[in-house]
Design an enzyme around this catalytic site. Structure first.
Site, PDB file in Angstrom:
ATOM      1  N   CYS A 122       7.988  11.639  -2.314  1.00  0.00           N
ATOM      2  CA  CYS A 122       6.342  11.336  -2.314  1.00  0.00           C
ATOM      3  C   CYS A 122       5.388  12.110  -1.894  1.00  0.00           C
ATOM      4  O   CYS A 122       6.326  13.867  -1.385  1.00  0.00           O
ATOM      5  CB  CYS A 122       6.271  10.348  -1.623  1.00  0.00           C
ATOM      6  SG  CYS A 122       4.373   9.886  -1.640  1.00  0.00           S
ATOM      7  N   LYS A 197       5.073  -1.767  -4.108  1.00  0.00           N
ATOM      8  CA  LYS A 197       4.373  -1.265  -2.520  1.00  0.00           C
ATOM      9  C   LYS A 197       2.849  -1.157  -3.360  1.00  0.00           C
ATOM     10  O   LYS A 197       2.153  -1.561  -4.037  1.00  0.00           O
ATOM     11  CB  LYS A 197       4.856  -0.447  -2.853  1.00  0.00           C
ATOM     12  CG  LYS A 197       3.680   0.125  -1.607  1.00  0.00           C
ATOM     13  CD  LYS A 197       3.768   2.035  -2.471  1.00  0.00           C
ATOM     14  CE  LYS A 197       3.983   2.795  -0.461  1.00  0.00           C
ATOM     15  NZ  LYS A 197       3.654   4.629  -0.504  1.00  0.00           N
ATOM     16  N   LYS A 250       7.614  -3.409  -0.218  1.00  0.00           N
ATOM     17  CA  LYS A 250       6.389  -3.302   0.557  1.00  0.00           C
ATOM     18  C   LYS A 250       5.186  -3.397   0.980  1.00  0.00           C
ATOM     19  O   LYS A 250       4.900  -3.519  -0.053  1.00  0.00           O
ATOM     20  CB  LYS A 250       6.828  -1.863   1.148  1.00  0.00           C
ATOM     21  CG  LYS A 250       5.814  -0.775   2.428  1.00  0.00           C
ATOM     22  CD  LYS A 250       6.132   0.258   1.979  1.00  0.00           C
ATOM     23  CE  LYS A 250       5.088   1.608   2.877  1.00  0.00           C
ATOM     24  NZ  LYS A 250       5.190   2.488   2.818  1.00  0.00           N
ATOM     25  N   SER A 276       4.156   0.080   9.134  1.00  0.00           N
ATOM     26  CA  SER A 276       3.168  -0.015  10.804  1.00  0.00           C
ATOM     27  C   SER A 276       2.180  -0.955  11.579  1.00  0.00           C
ATOM     28  O   SER A 276       2.053  -0.883  12.444  1.00  0.00           O
ATOM     29  CB  SER A 276       2.491   1.212  10.316  1.00  0.00           C
ATOM     30  OG  SER A 276       1.272   1.308   9.204  1.00  0.00           O
ATOM     31  N   TYR A 315      10.386  -0.128  12.168  1.00  0.00           N
ATOM     32  CA  TYR A 315      10.057   0.525  13.701  1.00  0.00           C
ATOM     33  C   TYR A 315      10.913  -0.404  15.088  1.00  0.00           C
ATOM     34  O   TYR A 315      11.104   0.304  16.324  1.00  0.00           O
ATOM     35  CB  TYR A 315       8.819   0.568  13.935  1.00  0.00           C
ATOM     36  CG  TYR A 315       8.685   1.408  12.618  1.00  0.00           C
ATOM     37  CD1 TYR A 315       8.041   2.988  13.097  1.00  0.00           C
ATOM     38  CD2 TYR A 315       7.373   1.121  11.234  1.00  0.00           C
ATOM     39  CE1 TYR A 315       7.565   3.268  11.561  1.00  0.00           C
ATOM     40  CE2 TYR A 315       6.978   1.683  10.488  1.00  0.00           C
ATOM     41  CZ  TYR A 315       7.163   2.823  10.291  1.00  0.00           C
ATOM     42  OH  TYR A 315       6.424   3.536   9.228  1.00  0.00           O
TER      43      TYR A 315
END
Length: 326
Positions: A122, A197, A250, A276, A315
């Site tokens: 990206c 997305k 996502k 996140s 994560y």
């Protein structure tokens, strides 16, 4: 006396830990995880992201130690994001030979040859305006952006990336990147497409980590409306037809229905991105003692597998790898 009515004894298969483990339908494995890592310019830098406790921006000279920890935990896939010092209007740092992702990829592949490196493809971390492409007339120019994204993908493949993961949501990005990779001789490099997305409020902490907040407007003209389901299938179908090898959904938690739809409709590995904001909410609650972090994380990642995810970008990968080995 009347007879007791007949009914099913479902609890028979829940009577002990061993019994529950025997009949468990979905399992988490370290092989399922892709761990995101943020590489920053400079030396001897390890900055904890304020909104993401336990997640760090790491300079290239410290990256080997960070990847070694991941590798020793049995996680054999990482996805790399670059955090450059200098940005410009066209995101030059994304596709130059000595870019952050390119240098990090070379280092990882030299030190850990069997670690799978997924390169996020990206421009947003590298553009001065923070959008995922070239700006013309205050909007992202789709086709001009594709040219730079193709250059980025080829430069990442040249650096040794095992998988190209375009996250920009430009129309036609899989087709253009596939052709560019093939023309450059990288026929065997797969594309892990961010096929579905959404324009989500769950991305906020990532923008702190990657320094990629748009300087004007938002990304709603190219990322998907969270209200839409059928559109997600159109997006995924296009990417399959254009040559994608994996399909990412996502975010994950609020879109498990979409994960299932994609899994049921397409015969490709499905990747759920546990983003996140989903991470930070759990961490914040755990730090306040409001939830049992281990149980909550294992439950929600298992939900992603149950919904149809083959792989999970998360994560929490290091934490879960430790819990699974206990």
């Amino acid at each position: 006396m009347g007879q007791t009515p007949e009914f099913k004894r479902h609890r028979r298969l829940r009577s002990s830990h061993a019994m529950r483990a025997m009949v468990r339908e979905n399992h988490l494995r370290t092989e399922d995880f892709i761990y995101p890592m943020f590489v920053i310019e400079g030396e001897n830098i390890k900055n904890e992201v304020p909104s993401m406790p336990g997640v760090f921006q790491v300079s290239l000279d410290l990256l080997k130690g960070e990847v070694e920890e991941v590798y020793q935990l049995g996680i054999k896939s990482i996805i790399l994001f670059g955090v450059p010092n200098e940005k410009d209007e066209v995101g030059t740092g994304a596709y130059v030979e000595d870019g952050m992702i390119q240098e990090a990829t070379r280092l990882v592949k030299k030190e850990f040859p069997d670690m799978l490196v997924v390169a996020d493809t990206c421009l947003c971390e590298y553009t001065s305006h923070g959008h995922c492409g070239v700006i013309h007339n205050h909007d992202v120019d789709n086709d001009e952006s594709l040219k730079l994204l193709a250059k980025t993908a080829v430069s990442q493949a040249e650096a040794g990336a095992d998988i190209i993961a375009p996250s920009n949501m430009m129309d036609g990005f899989v087709a253009v990147i596939r052709k560019a990779l093939d023309d450059a001789g990288y026929h065997n490099i797969p594309i892990m497409s961010y096929a579905v997305k959404y324009a989500s409020a769950f991305y906020g902490p990532f923008r702190d980590a990657a320094d990629s907040t748009p300087q004007f407007g938002d990304r709603k003209t190219y990322q998907m409306d969270p209200a839409n389901r059928i559109e997600a299938l159109r997006e995924a179908e296009s990417d399959v037809q254009e040559g994608a090898d994996f399909l990412i959904v996502k975010p994950a938690m609020s879109y498990l229905d979409i994960v299932r739809e994609v899994k049921d409709n397409f015969n490709l590995p499905v990747v759920a991105y546990n983003v996140s904001g989903e991470y930070s909410m759990v961490k914040a609650a755990a730090l306040n003692g409001w939830v049992n972090e281990k149980e909550l994380v294992l439950e929600k990642l298992t939900a992603m597998k149950r919904a149809g995810a083959d792989l999970i970008i998360t994560y929490f990968a290091k934490d879960v790898a430790k819990w699974l080995s206990e």
